[in-house]
Design a protein around this motif. Sequence first.
Motif, PDB file in Angstrom:
ATOM      1  N   VAL A 124       0.972  -1.159  -0.233  1.00 39.16           N
ATOM      2  CA  VAL A 124      -0.013  -0.045   0.017  1.00 39.16           C
ATOM      3  C   VAL A 124       0.884   1.221  -0.073  1.00 39.16           C
ATOM      4  O   VAL A 124       1.862   1.360   0.817  1.00 39.16           O
ATOM      5  N   HIS A 125       0.565   2.372  -0.663  1.00 37.08           N
ATOM      6  CA  HIS A 125       1.497   3.409  -1.052  1.00 37.08           C
ATOM      7  C   HIS A 125       1.915   4.149   0.160  1.00 37.08           C
ATOM      8  O   HIS A 125       2.958   4.509   0.350  1.00 37.08           O
ATOM      9  N   ASN A 126       0.821   4.100   1.285  1.00 32.63           N
ATOM     10  CA  ASN A 126       1.353   4.990   2.451  1.00 32.63           C
ATOM     11  C   ASN A 126       1.907   4.069   3.498  1.00 32.63           C
ATOM     12  O   ASN A 126       2.316   4.756   4.536  1.00 32.63           O
ATOM     13  N   THR A 144       0.402  10.726   2.133  1.00 35.01           N
ATOM     14  CA  THR A 144       1.039  10.136   0.895  1.00 35.01           C
ATOM     15  C   THR A 144       0.520  10.721  -0.217  1.00 35.01           C
ATOM     16  O   THR A 144      -0.961  10.489  -0.548  1.00 35.01           O
ATOM     17  N   LEU A 145       1.184  11.338  -1.426  1.00 34.97           N
ATOM     18  CA  LEU A 145       0.569  11.838  -2.640  1.00 34.97           C
ATOM     19  C   LEU A 145       1.473  11.011  -4.001  1.00 34.97           C
ATOM     20  O   LEU A 145       2.294  10.696  -3.586  1.00 34.97           O
ATOM     21  N   THR A 146       0.488  11.085  -4.828  1.00 31.50           N
ATOM     22  CA  THR A 146       1.157  10.731  -5.911  1.00 31.50           C
ATOM     23  C   THR A 146       0.909  11.518  -7.150  1.00 31.50           C
ATOM     24  O   THR A 146      -0.275  12.143  -7.243  1.00 31.50           O
ATOM     25  N   HIS A 147       1.926  11.778  -8.065  1.00 30.09           N
ATOM     26  CA  HIS A 147       1.636  12.557  -9.325  1.00 30.09           C
ATOM     27  C   HIS A 147       2.730  12.246 -10.134  1.00 30.09           C
ATOM     28  O   HIS A 147       3.868  11.822  -9.670  1.00 30.09           O
TER      29      HIS A 147
ATOM     30  N   SER B  99      -3.725   4.099  -8.183  1.00 31.35           N
ATOM     31  CA  SER B  99      -2.492   4.539  -8.240  1.00 31.35           C
ATOM     32  C   SER B  99      -1.137   3.311  -8.344  1.00 31.35           C
ATOM     33  O   SER B  99      -0.053   3.324  -8.164  1.00 31.35           O
ATOM     34  N   ALA B 143      -2.986  20.102  -8.852  1.00 26.75           N
ATOM     35  CA  ALA B 143      -3.502  19.034  -8.985  1.00 26.75           C
ATOM     36  C   ALA B 143      -2.749  17.643  -8.254  1.00 26.75           C
ATOM     37  O   ALA B 143      -1.670  17.626  -8.601  1.00 26.75           O
ATOM     38  N   ILE B 144      -3.365  16.726  -7.381  1.00 26.17           N
ATOM     39  CA  ILE B 144      -2.650  15.792  -6.966  1.00 26.17           C
ATOM     40  C   ILE B 144      -3.447  14.522  -6.575  1.00 26.17           C
ATOM     41  O   ILE B 144      -4.722  14.818  -6.102  1.00 26.17           O
ATOM     42  N   THR B 145      -3.008  13.416  -6.530  1.00 30.68           N
ATOM     43  CA  THR B 145      -3.875  12.276  -5.946  1.00 30.68           C
ATOM     44  C   THR B 145      -3.227  11.926  -4.861  1.00 30.68           C
ATOM     45  O   THR B 145      -2.199  11.827  -4.459  1.00 30.68           O
ATOM     46  N   VAL B 146      -4.296  11.795  -3.925  1.00 35.22           N
ATOM     47  CA  VAL B 146      -3.894  11.186  -2.443  1.00 35.22           C
ATOM     48  C   VAL B 146      -3.946   9.836  -2.177  1.00 35.22           C
ATOM     49  O   VAL B 146      -4.960   9.293  -2.688  1.00 35.22           O
ATOM     50  N   VAL B 147      -2.876   8.963  -1.889  1.00 36.34           N
ATOM     51  CA  VAL B 147      -3.106   7.688  -1.767  1.00 36.34           C
ATOM     52  C   VAL B 147      -2.729   7.138  -0.316  1.00 36.34           C
ATOM     53  O   VAL B 147      -1.654   6.870   0.221  1.00 36.34           O
ATOM     54  N   ASN B 148      -3.622   7.684   0.556  1.00 33.98           N
ATOM     55  CA  ASN B 148      -3.495   7.317   1.900  1.00 33.98           C
ATOM     56  C   ASN B 148      -4.327   6.314   2.540  1.00 33.98           C
ATOM     57  O   ASN B 148      -4.937   6.574   3.379  1.00 33.98           O
ATOM     58  N   ALA B 149      -4.257   5.205   1.785  1.00 37.07           N
ATOM     59  CA  ALA B 149      -5.258   4.094   1.973  1.00 37.07           C
ATOM     60  C   ALA B 149      -6.733   4.529   2.026  1.00 37.07           C
ATOM     61  O   ALA B 149      -7.348   5.354   1.145  1.00 37.07           O
ATOM     62  N   ASP B 155      -8.885  12.629   3.173  1.00 37.58           N
ATOM     63  CA  ASP B 155      -7.668  13.807   3.303  1.00 37.58           C
ATOM     64  C   ASP B 155      -7.610  14.640   1.949  1.00 37.58           C
ATOM     65  O   ASP B 155      -7.286  15.576   2.378  1.00 37.58           O
ATOM     66  N   MET B 159      -7.473  18.764   2.153  1.00 34.01           N
ATOM     67  CA  MET B 159      -6.249  19.142   1.374  1.00 34.01           C
ATOM     68  C   MET B 159      -6.980  20.351   0.290  1.00 34.01           C
ATOM     69  O   MET B 159      -6.382  21.306   0.373  1.00 34.01           O
TER      70      MET B 159
END
Lengths: 347, 388
Positions: A124-126, A144-147, B99, B143-149, B155, B159
Amino acid sequence: MFISGIGIVFTRGRGIDSFEKALKEGWREPSAGELVPAYRVDQETLTDASLSKKIRRADRFSKMAVLSAVDAYRDSGITVNERNKIGIILATAFGPHSTTFSFIDDILDYGDASVSPTKFSNSVHNAAASYVSSILESRGPTITLTHFKFAFQNALILADSWISEGRCDHVLCGCTEELGTVMEYACNMKLNIAKDGKINPFAFSDSPVSVPGEGSVFIMLSKEKGGNNYGKVAEVSFSQNIAGNPDLFVIDADGMNGDETGYKEIINHGAAIAGYSPLFGSIPTGSAFNFAAAALMLKNQIAYNCVFQDNPFVVKLGVLTSKKDLNEIYCIKICKPEIKTIVKLKK
Amino acid sequence: MKAVISGTGIISAAGFNLEQNLGSLKVGKRNAGPVSVFSTILPYPVFEVKSLPGISGKEEMRTRSLTFAALKEALENAGLQAPLTGFRAGVCLGTTVASQLNDISFYTEFRKSGSADLKPVDLFLKGNLAESVACSLNASGPAITVVNACSSGTDAIGMALSWLKSGLCDIAIAGGADELNRVPLCGFGSLGILSGSLCAPFDKNRAGLNLGEGAGILILEREDFYIKRGGKPSLYLSGYGSYADAYHLTAPRPDGTGLESAIRKALSDAGVLPEDVCFVNAHGTGTLDNDRVEGAVLERIFGSKIKFLSTKGYTGHTLGGAGGIEAVYTAAALKEGWIPANAGFECRDNEIPITPVTENTGIKGSFALSTSLAFGGNNSAIVIEKRR
């Protein structure tokens, strides 16, 4: 916000001293691989006896993140008593993909009902940010952010918001990328790989070459000046014209995002130009590494040599590592067609 | 500066839009069953979005299709039309599955031969949720994707609130989306937290969660900007709080102090007291640990009379989509003045000091709270306000 500490894990070791040494020593050949030459992080770099118990179940991605984040915290020299006031932001393009594929290996080899819960939770990413938070016992916001292009710049914007709103006094803000087998294959198929291992940041080519890399950088950002003072982040902006008179531009050209002709825009701005991707490789979040180089230059008042000087446009490059009065550095990333980010650092 | 919720959009197993979703919640309809979007031997029921128009096999990432379905409704609801050229619009979306490059067919081929058709990689590279939505809308803000499960959606909304407050944009598209996928199904199965029957959040006999899929999108705007373009605010996003457990990768901190801090921060951010909150849309997954910890924290902050529920009995746990979906439900409930029964609840658990609502219940008040807890020990909460 002030830059009070830096931690780094990259192909040439761990810690800001290793990075400074690399900046002084210049280019080294990447390691050869079956598919592509690459700037890989070796296993030994990821070994740390003091943390081994806490990261024994962590995957490679998380280890890189943990070591660089812990180092940034230690480098700052700041002792934070209010654990609710430290935030963590980890930005990544691809996350812990090797663990995801390893988990899929389990599905294919043992079936849907016989897979490893440890691998899943690490995929998992975080997970990496969670390890950092547990190890540092930081209880503030953790995200945790992704771009694929501007993860680091967005992370800086969020860190600034958290500090401005009073959510945090300090934010550990970083980027982590790993280079697994599948990613190497994808890089080989999708990128214009430099077979001689030489990234050429100043060619400003529409089909630039790249040498994949991996690693992690964390920056300790603080509300107040303190710790190991590397200067401050004055502004982060998207898609604005480049105005002002910095002492130096640091560009993120590394061949990872295709067409780099947009960087020609800064040729005539007068200031010298630098870019350090040949030291750590082409990384989607390489901006964080260049940011670390810029911060180090502000702290040390030294301009580091640009490691490759193939310079078809005769831009004003920093050609020698030397003492220099540096008050302001702009870190620039431009992705065609028009997206441009400017991170302004001040002494 | 206040942030107006000017539009909402939703898609889940409970319906293709908000009206259908609320209709399902009103009559207690639970559209769960065996998974059909991939093959698996795992017998767990899921909440799947059936026959979604626009999803055609591998030509499109399913999470993106779900996102665009909810986005279309949200934009219409806000009186906005794509593209958003000329506006300072940001996009902040949460996800988990979108993601990850977890295409099993691609990887199987790669594993066999060391090479594979790169179409799934191309699809993945086009599919970063926030990037692709921003691109499709020509949105010029962050622009951002949050991947905090599982707290990703909440979140992302928090944000976006920060962006609006700091003046980074005038409009923010925020929420979350996730699709059903074999990898997380196997993963949650391996953790032993999937229920073989329909989930029963906060019930004594709860046996775990059901996975689901869907998307929930809020259109948020700076109040001055919204009024200037002719809008009349009726709902606001008023507060956000997030704190970490710093405890365990998959289990919540037993004393719930991380969640408590997140809720208290969201309340103070909104400038309200616990007694101002008329209901809580809880995370309530139906797992033993989550519901025990969450129930105790809610009682500690709001007292034993608090009206609360989990809507996961209608949607399943949509992971990165949950925060978005539940924010849409929370906003709709405040506006309509009722909350649905907590589906699946029958017996009170003595370890949980409060009981969720067991029938559709009228609510009076201006503030509601929605919570999310996640892998990695993230705890987040938002406060939504109805204009008085």
